[in-house]
Structures are given as C-alpha cells and as structure tokens.
Design a protein around this motif. Structure first.
Motif, PDB file in Angstrom:
ATOM      1  N   GLU A   1       0.827  -1.210   0.000  1.00  0.00           N
ATOM      2  CA  GLU A   1       0.000   0.000   0.000  1.00  0.00           C
ATOM      3  C   GLU A   1       0.865   1.265   0.000  1.00  0.00           C
ATOM      4  O   GLU A   1       0.581   2.212  -0.729  1.00  0.00           O
ATOM      5  CB  GLU A   1      -0.935  -0.005   1.206  1.00  0.00           C
ATOM      6  CG  GLU A   1      -2.044  -1.022   1.081  1.00  0.00           C
ATOM      7  CD  GLU A   1      -2.900  -1.140   2.326  1.00  0.00           C
ATOM      8  OE1 GLU A   1      -2.455  -0.713   3.427  1.00  0.00           O
ATOM      9  OE2 GLU A   1      -4.011  -1.677   2.215  1.00  0.00           O
ATOM     10  N   ILE A   2       1.916   1.272   0.808  1.00  0.00           N
ATOM     11  CA  ILE A   2       2.817   2.433   0.851  1.00  0.00           C
ATOM     12  C   ILE A   2       3.460   2.646  -0.502  1.00  0.00           C
ATOM     13  O   ILE A   2       3.540   3.769  -1.012  1.00  0.00           O
ATOM     14  CB  ILE A   2       3.877   2.255   1.948  1.00  0.00           C
ATOM     15  CG1 ILE A   2       3.236   2.379   3.338  1.00  0.00           C
ATOM     16  CG2 ILE A   2       5.009   3.270   1.800  1.00  0.00           C
ATOM     17  CD1 ILE A   2       4.124   1.929   4.478  1.00  0.00           C
ATOM     18  N   THR A   3       3.919   1.562  -1.116  1.00  0.00           N
ATOM     19  CA  THR A   3       4.571   1.668  -2.431  1.00  0.00           C
ATOM     20  C   THR A   3       3.614   2.218  -3.476  1.00  0.00           C
ATOM     21  O   THR A   3       3.982   3.059  -4.284  1.00  0.00           O
ATOM     22  CB  THR A   3       5.102   0.283  -2.864  1.00  0.00           C
ATOM     23  OG1 THR A   3       6.024  -0.176  -1.875  1.00  0.00           O
ATOM     24  CG2 THR A   3       5.801   0.352  -4.221  1.00  0.00           C
ATOM     25  N   LEU A   4       2.356   1.778  -3.450  1.00  0.00           N
ATOM     26  CA  LEU A   4       1.374   2.296  -4.405  1.00  0.00           C
ATOM     27  C   LEU A   4       1.140   3.788  -4.204  1.00  0.00           C
ATOM     28  O   LEU A   4       1.006   4.545  -5.168  1.00  0.00           O
ATOM     29  CB  LEU A   4       0.043   1.558  -4.266  1.00  0.00           C
ATOM     30  CG  LEU A   4      -0.003   0.158  -4.826  1.00  0.00           C
ATOM     31  CD1 LEU A   4      -1.383  -0.455  -4.564  1.00  0.00           C
ATOM     32  CD2 LEU A   4       0.279   0.146  -6.319  1.00  0.00           C
ATOM     33  N   ARG A   5       1.094   4.223  -2.964  1.00  0.00           N
ATOM     34  CA  ARG A   5       0.807   5.632  -2.668  1.00  0.00           C
ATOM     35  C   ARG A   5       1.922   6.575  -3.116  1.00  0.00           C
ATOM     36  O   ARG A   5       1.669   7.740  -3.386  1.00  0.00           O
ATOM     37  CB  ARG A   5       0.544   5.810  -1.181  1.00  0.00           C
ATOM     38  CG  ARG A   5      -0.791   5.264  -0.755  1.00  0.00           C
ATOM     39  CD  ARG A   5      -1.146   5.701   0.658  1.00  0.00           C
ATOM     40  NE  ARG A   5      -2.401   5.104   1.038  1.00  0.00           N
ATOM     41  CZ  ARG A   5      -2.511   4.046   1.848  1.00  0.00           C
ATOM     42  NH1 ARG A   5      -1.436   3.514   2.388  1.00  0.00           N
ATOM     43  NH2 ARG A   5      -3.696   3.551   2.141  1.00  0.00           N
ATOM     44  N   VAL A   6       3.159   6.096  -3.164  1.00  0.00           N
ATOM     45  CA  VAL A   6       4.267   6.987  -3.520  1.00  0.00           C
ATOM     46  C   VAL A   6       4.625   6.940  -4.997  1.00  0.00           C
ATOM     47  O   VAL A   6       5.548   7.632  -5.427  1.00  0.00           O
ATOM     48  CB  VAL A   6       5.530   6.721  -2.649  1.00  0.00           C
ATOM     49  CG1 VAL A   6       5.221   6.931  -1.191  1.00  0.00           C
ATOM     50  CG2 VAL A   6       6.099   5.336  -2.894  1.00  0.00           C
ATOM     51  N   LEU A   7       3.911   6.156  -5.785  1.00  0.00           N
ATOM     52  CA  LEU A   7       4.175   6.116  -7.223  1.00  0.00           C
ATOM     53  C   LEU A   7       3.849   7.469  -7.859  1.00  0.00           C
ATOM     54  O   LEU A   7       2.903   8.130  -7.459  1.00  0.00           O
ATOM     55  CB  LEU A   7       3.317   5.043  -7.904  1.00  0.00           C
ATOM     56  CG  LEU A   7       3.742   3.594  -7.694  1.00  0.00           C
ATOM     57  CD1 LEU A   7       2.689   2.656  -8.297  1.00  0.00           C
ATOM     58  CD2 LEU A   7       5.087   3.326  -8.331  1.00  0.00           C
ATOM     59  N   PRO A   8       4.603   7.851  -8.878  1.00  0.00           N
ATOM     60  CA  PRO A   8       4.265   9.064  -9.623  1.00  0.00           C
ATOM     61  C   PRO A   8       2.869   8.941 -10.248  1.00  0.00           C
ATOM     62  O   PRO A   8       2.388   7.831 -10.491  1.00  0.00           O
ATOM     63  CB  PRO A   8       5.341   9.141 -10.699  1.00  0.00           C
ATOM     64  CG  PRO A   8       6.454   8.280 -10.215  1.00  0.00           C
ATOM     65  CD  PRO A   8       5.819   7.226  -9.361  1.00  0.00           C
ATOM     66  N   GLY A   9       2.262  10.056 -10.533  1.00  0.00           N
ATOM     67  CA  GLY A   9       0.888  10.157 -11.011  1.00  0.00           C
ATOM     68  C   GLY A   9       0.367   9.096 -11.952  1.00  0.00           C
ATOM     69  O   GLY A   9      -0.651   8.492 -11.702  1.00  0.00           O
ATOM     70  N   ARG A  10       1.012   8.828 -13.068  1.00  0.00           N
ATOM     71  CA  ARG A  10       0.428   7.958 -14.085  1.00  0.00           C
ATOM     72  C   ARG A  10       0.847   6.504 -13.967  1.00  0.00           C
ATOM     73  O   ARG A  10       0.509   5.693 -14.807  1.00  0.00           O
ATOM     74  CB  ARG A  10       0.759   8.484 -15.478  1.00  0.00           C
ATOM     75  CG  ARG A  10       0.068   9.820 -15.732  1.00  0.00           C
ATOM     76  CD  ARG A  10      -0.126  10.144 -17.171  1.00  0.00           C
ATOM     77  NE  ARG A  10      -0.545   9.094 -18.033  1.00  0.00           N
ATOM     78  CZ  ARG A  10      -1.804   8.842 -18.424  1.00  0.00           C
ATOM     79  NH1 ARG A  10      -2.766   9.564 -17.935  1.00  0.00           N
ATOM     80  NH2 ARG A  10      -2.061   7.880 -19.272  1.00  0.00           N
ATOM     81  N   GLN A  11       1.603   6.123 -12.968  1.00  0.00           N
ATOM     82  CA  GLN A  11       2.036   4.732 -12.866  1.00  0.00           C
ATOM     83  C   GLN A  11       1.029   3.925 -12.084  1.00  0.00           C
ATOM     84  O   GLN A  11       0.636   4.166 -11.042  1.00  0.00           O
ATOM     85  CB  GLN A  11       3.405   4.627 -12.227  1.00  0.00           C
ATOM     86  CG  GLN A  11       4.463   5.124 -13.145  1.00  0.00           C
ATOM     87  CD  GLN A  11       5.865   4.784 -12.617  1.00  0.00           C
ATOM     88  OE1 GLN A  11       6.033   4.329 -11.514  1.00  0.00           O
ATOM     89  NE2 GLN A  11       6.838   5.009 -13.444  1.00  0.00           N
TER      90      GLN A  11
END
Length: 66
Positions: free
Chosen positions: A56-66
C-alpha cells in the motif's frame, strides 16, 4: 486493485487484475519462484500484514500515471 487518478477536476479510475484467471496452477508464489531462479533481486516477506502494508505504501508513492 483500483487506482484512482484526478485530472483537471475529473476523477478517472483504472482497475488492475492481480489474480491469475486461468486454472493453470501458476500462482503468485510460482511466479516469484521464477523471478528468484532468474536471479532477480527480491525480498520475500512471510507476514501477510507486513507485505500488504509495504504494498500500500509503495502504491501511494508512485508518480501520477504509474
């Protein structure tokens, strides 16, 4: 899993299927075993809650379109 994205006041949602829909016996564990055999760097996390929290943390810090 659904990713929601806001663009110019509009919200767009995209859904990604992370489950194998085929009855071919290939699980996520099998896929990860293939990656390990191919010498890709990875860390196995045995505790499901810890894995989910990291995911969940990794998903939240992804750049906008990833």
């Amino acid at each position: 899993m659904t990713a929601v994205q806001a663009t110019k006041g509009k919200t767009h949602a995209r859904t990604f299927n992370v489950v194998n829909p085929h009855e071919d016996g290939i699980s996520l564990d099998t896929f990860v075993d293939w990656l390990a055999t191919a010498k890709h760097p990875l860390t196995r996390i045995d505790d499901c809650d810890e894995w989910l929290g990291r995911f969940e943390i990794t998903l939240r810090v992804l750049p906008g379109r990833q």
